[in-house]
Design an enzyme around this catalytic site. Structure first.
Site, PDB file in Angstrom:
ATOM      1  N   GLY A  67      27.800  30.675  35.773  1.00 29.05           N
ATOM      2  CA  GLY A  67      27.521  29.303  36.158  1.00 29.05           C
ATOM      3  C   GLY A  67      28.414  28.832  37.292  1.00 29.05           C
ATOM      4  O   GLY A  67      28.928  29.624  38.091  1.00 29.05           O
ATOM      5  N   SER A  68      28.664  27.526  37.331  1.00 25.57           N
ATOM      6  CA  SER A  68      29.213  26.900  38.525  1.00 25.57           C
ATOM      7  C   SER A  68      30.664  27.216  38.846  1.00 25.57           C
ATOM      8  O   SER A  68      31.136  26.884  39.935  1.00 25.57           O
ATOM      9  CB  SER A  68      29.030  25.385  38.437  1.00 25.57           C
ATOM     10  N   VAL A  69      31.419  27.827  37.928  1.00 32.01           N
ATOM     11  CA  VAL A  69      32.761  28.267  38.298  1.00 32.01           C
ATOM     12  C   VAL A  69      32.665  29.228  39.482  1.00 32.01           C
ATOM     13  O   VAL A  69      33.546  29.283  40.343  1.00 32.01           O
ATOM     14  CB  VAL A  69      33.484  28.924  37.110  1.00 32.01           C
ATOM     15  N   GLU A  70      31.559  29.958  39.558  1.00 28.92           N
ATOM     16  CA  GLU A  70      31.360  30.914  40.657  1.00 28.92           C
ATOM     17  C   GLU A  70      31.274  30.221  42.014  1.00 28.92           C
ATOM     18  O   GLU A  70      31.544  30.855  43.047  1.00 28.92           O
ATOM     19  CB  GLU A  70      30.082  31.720  40.394  1.00 28.92           C
ATOM     20  N   LYS A  71      30.935  28.930  42.027  1.00 28.02           N
ATOM     21  CA  LYS A  71      30.800  28.218  43.300  1.00 28.02           C
ATOM     22  C   LYS A  71      32.083  28.244  44.127  1.00 28.02           C
ATOM     23  O   LYS A  71      32.029  28.201  45.359  1.00 28.02           O
ATOM     24  CB  LYS A  71      30.375  26.764  43.056  1.00 28.02           C
TER      25      LYS A  71
END
Length: 336
Positions: free
Chosen positions: A50-54
């Site tokens: 999810g968005s931690v990868e952003k």
């Protein structure tokens, strides 16, 4: 929740100070435990981050000279891409966000628009440097390398989803080490479970004595990304004020990802929520990453895992006597 895991890393050395799984097993009575609880989910199980990868996506874009924190984006409420439509976790019309705002608000659409500056191969190349798609090789049996589609066969649709943390999979320590790369000024230090060195049953030497250091992004790119991550915990601009640690500057990122049912191979409506970050934000000493699978309460990475991150980080800062840096919070604009 169904399960959870957390990791604490010494930012500068990559030493794994803590790695915990729930539920787990009693090592004195392993035969009494459920088979699914044996081993370490943090190392053996894969999930979409999810968005931690952003933060990896934007750090890479900044390093490549293709983005900057104050860059302006017009972010629509939905984004058609071929035969699919990308949406955000919150309903909105056309909004005007900076790149810092895209991170602070965790906009999937904004991240995809920013990542348009990359080809699939360029994005994958950076993610591989962060350690995704490969084992950490800390010496734990059964560690999964995760799944990262090679850049030369990745479609533009898959690249869009990978840019905001879906359509790829990781393990907990792997992702913690990737976030730690940003905390460590853009240098990835391989994580270590052993102080000194030890030889595994396979004859591989592991430990801090053989840890490697690899420059992934520039120090400026890492610094800019950290300043944007500070806005995530800002009570006015961010989505995770509950992740703050009183007295300290905190940089972090939420994650809320759809989960795949292994029996059907499709998303089943449940989520994986997470929070990864470091403190003090301007002179990082520790990186903490928390993941909770299939929570049974309403909420996302900010409201569920943010407070867990805060408690763990607050404890470890006190445990090692780390004084507040006294730095000023990020003043990057989130809108324009």
């Amino acid at each position: 929740a169904e399960s959870g895991a957390a990791a604490v890393l010494d930012t500068r050395t990559g030493e794994v100070l803590a790695l915990a799984d729930v539920p787990t097993f009693d090592a004195n009575k392993p035969g009494e435990a459920d088979e699914d609880d044996l081993g370490s989910r943090a190392m053996n199980d894969t999930y979409e981050p999810g968005s931690v990868e952003k933060v990896l996506t934007v750090a890479s874009l900044i390093d490549a000279g293709k983005a900057f924190p104050r860059q302006k984006f017009k972010v629509p409420g939905s984004l058609p891409r071929q035969d699919r439509v990308i949406g955000d976790w919150f309903d909105h019309g056309m909004i005007r966000l900076t790149l810092a705002g895209i991170i602070a608000k965790s906009s999937n659409i904004g991240t995809v628009l920013a990542a348009d500056a990359f080809s699939p191969a360029q994005l994958v190349s950076y993610l591989q440097e962060f350690g995704l798609g490969q084992k950490t090789d800390v010496g734990v049996r059964g560690e999964t390398p995760g799944i990262l589609t090679p850049g030369d066969v990745m479609t533009s649709q898959t690249k869009d989803r990978v840019a905001f943390g879906q359509s790829l999979s990781v393990n907990v320590l792997q992702m913690a080490a990737a976030v730690n790369t940003v905390a460590n000024g853009g240098v990835r230090v391989s994580p270590s479970l052993i102080s000194g060195s030890a030889v595994t049953d396979d004859g591989v030497t592991v430990g801090t004595d053989v840890a490697t250091r690899t420059r992934v992004v520039s120090q400026k790119a890492a610094h800019d990304t950290a300043r944007m991550m500070e806005k995530v915990v800002d009570p006015e601009d961010g989505v995770a004020p509950g992740a703050q640690v009183p007295g300290y500057l905190v940089a972090g990122k939420t994650g809320t990802a759809q989960r795949v049912n292994p029996e059907t191979g499709t998303y089943d409506g449940s989520t994986t929520v997470s929070f990864g970050g470091f403190a003090p934000a301007d002179d990082a000493r520790f990186t903490v990453y928390v993941v909770i699978h299939a929570p049974k309460v309403e909420g996302g990475g900010g409201s569920i895992t943010g407070p867990v991150f805060s408690r763990i980080m607050g404890y470890v800062l006190g445990r090692y006597g780390v004084e507040p840096s006294g730095g000023r919070p990020s003043r990057l604009p989130v809108e324009w």
